[in-house]
Motif scaffolding. Structure first.
Motif, PDB file in Angstrom:
ATOM      1  N   VAL A  86      14.921 118.472 -15.707  1.00  0.00           N
ATOM      2  CA  VAL A  86      14.020 118.428 -14.561  1.00  0.00           C
ATOM      3  C   VAL A  86      14.438 117.329 -13.601  1.00  0.00           C
ATOM      4  CG1 VAL A  86      11.649 117.903 -13.865  1.00  0.00           C
ATOM      5  CG2 VAL A  86      12.081 119.496 -15.737  1.00  0.00           C
ATOM      6  N   GLU A 108       6.332 118.865 -15.910  1.00  0.00           N
ATOM      7  CA  GLU A 108       6.762 118.395 -14.605  1.00  0.00           C
ATOM      8  C   GLU A 108       7.076 119.611 -13.736  1.00  0.00           C
ATOM      9  OE1 GLU A 108       6.979 115.138 -13.462  1.00  0.00           O
ATOM     10  OE2 GLU A 108       5.825 114.822 -15.298  1.00  0.00           O
ATOM     11  N   LEU A 112      13.324 125.535 -19.369  1.00  0.00           N
ATOM     12  CA  LEU A 112      12.939 125.551 -17.959  1.00  0.00           C
ATOM     13  C   LEU A 112      12.195 126.851 -17.678  1.00  0.00           C
ATOM     14  CD1 LEU A 112      16.029 124.335 -15.890  1.00  0.00           C
ATOM     15  CD2 LEU A 112      13.818 123.194 -16.096  1.00  0.00           C
TER      16      LEU A 112
END
Length: 321
Positions: A207, A69, A181
């Protein structure tokens, strides 16, 4: 205040001249920006739509070769400032020396922060930060090693802001665990720092929290249009990487001629050990070339890479050394 490159106004105050007189090599921003061209009037006139944001996310995902994502944000800096709020506060460790905003943002966000010198020292942290390729020494860490590290920390943040020229080194090309991340910068490689665009890549709850914090319009319409074009322009990217690598070799040759030793770097900057870095910075500045020195090592100086038409001015400044 935290020290940064890009402080050309301070250089002008000491050494004179205006912006046009200087070659600013104090940042790792590409001196040959992506050719923006005409931005559609609609991008300036209306709020970005959900479809616009989806186009940007798809362009970033394709360019970075990731299935993660993607959350667009106001520069990699916007992502860094959001990181302290993606997990419950605890003990954070930052692999250092590195970009000083990581530790600063975490401390401002209420984390207990320790800067460490080895990857193994990150093990056990509630949140760990690795910059790869690292700023300012260019250290790069294998994606497989970072995935292993992710199993031994609570949250792993990998800042790949200088990773565009080495796509195979990106951990985001693999399926990311939900505790990882990856941060990416648009402005550095594309030479468009003023666009203020960056991305956070990942999966799961972190996210979603970043997306919620970013709000409905985290980036501007012009930034979306410019980035969608640039991220898809494989020809420009390839030509730029080739030029930057040749320029790295040219800068390293000049540095050797000055008696400097290479500490490391990336395709966007080189860091050298020069002895008295502050003195070298001043002599270069007398020739209106600005550089970056560091508070934690008085011998290190970092130089970005000049645009093709700037090399003669840089060579003239080197002649002052």
């Amino acid at each position: 205040m935290r020290d940064h490159g890009g402080n050309l106004d301070a250089a002008m105050a000491r050494f004179g001249g205006d912006f046009a007189d200087w070659v600013d090599l104090s940042t790792g921003i590409n001196r040959v920006p992506y050719p923006v061209g005409e931005v559609p009037a609609r991008a300036w006139e209306v709020l970005p739509t959900r479809t616009d944001m989806e186009r940007l996310v798809a362009a970033a995902r394709a360019s970075y070769g990731t299935s993660a994502e993607v959350v667009p944000l106001a520069g990699a800096q916007g992502a860094i400032q959001s990181v302290p709020f993606v997990a419950e506060r605890g003990m954070a460790r930052v692999l250092a020396p590195t970009y000083n905003e990581h530790a600063a943002a975490l401390r401002m966000g209420g984390w207990m922060v320790t800067e460490v010198g080895a990857v193994l020292d990150l093990v056990g942290a509630d949140l760990a930060v690795v910059v790869s390729p690292n700023n300012p020494d260019g250290r790069c860490f294998a994606p497989e090693a970072l995935r292993d590290l992710a199993e031994r920390v609570g949250v792993l943040v990998v800042d790949e802001s200088f990773g565009d020229a080495v796509p195979d080194a990106s951990v985001a090309r693999f399926v990311l665990p939900e505790n990882v991340l990856v941060l990416r910068s648009f402005g550095k490689f594309y030479g468009l720092a003023g666009v203020r665009l960056g991305f956070a890549l990942g999966h799961g709850a972190m996210v979603e929290r970043l997306r919620a914090m970013a709000g409905p319009w985290p980036v501007s319409g012009p930034a979306i249009e410019i980035a969608c074009s640039a991220l898809a322009d494989r020809a420009w990217q390839g030509e730029t990487v080739a030029r930057l690598r040749a320029d790295c070799a040219r800068m390293d040759d000049m540095a050797r001629g000055a008696g400097w030793s290479l500490v490391g770097g990336t395709e966007l900057f080189r860091t050298y050990s020069v002895g008295d870095a502050a003195g070298v910075q001043d002599r270069l500045a007398e020739g209106h070339v600005w550089s970056r020195v560091f508070p934690y090592d008085a011998s290190w100086i970092r130089l970005g890479l000049p645009a093709p038409g700037e090399w003669a001015r840089v060579e003239a400044a080197f002649a002052r050394l």
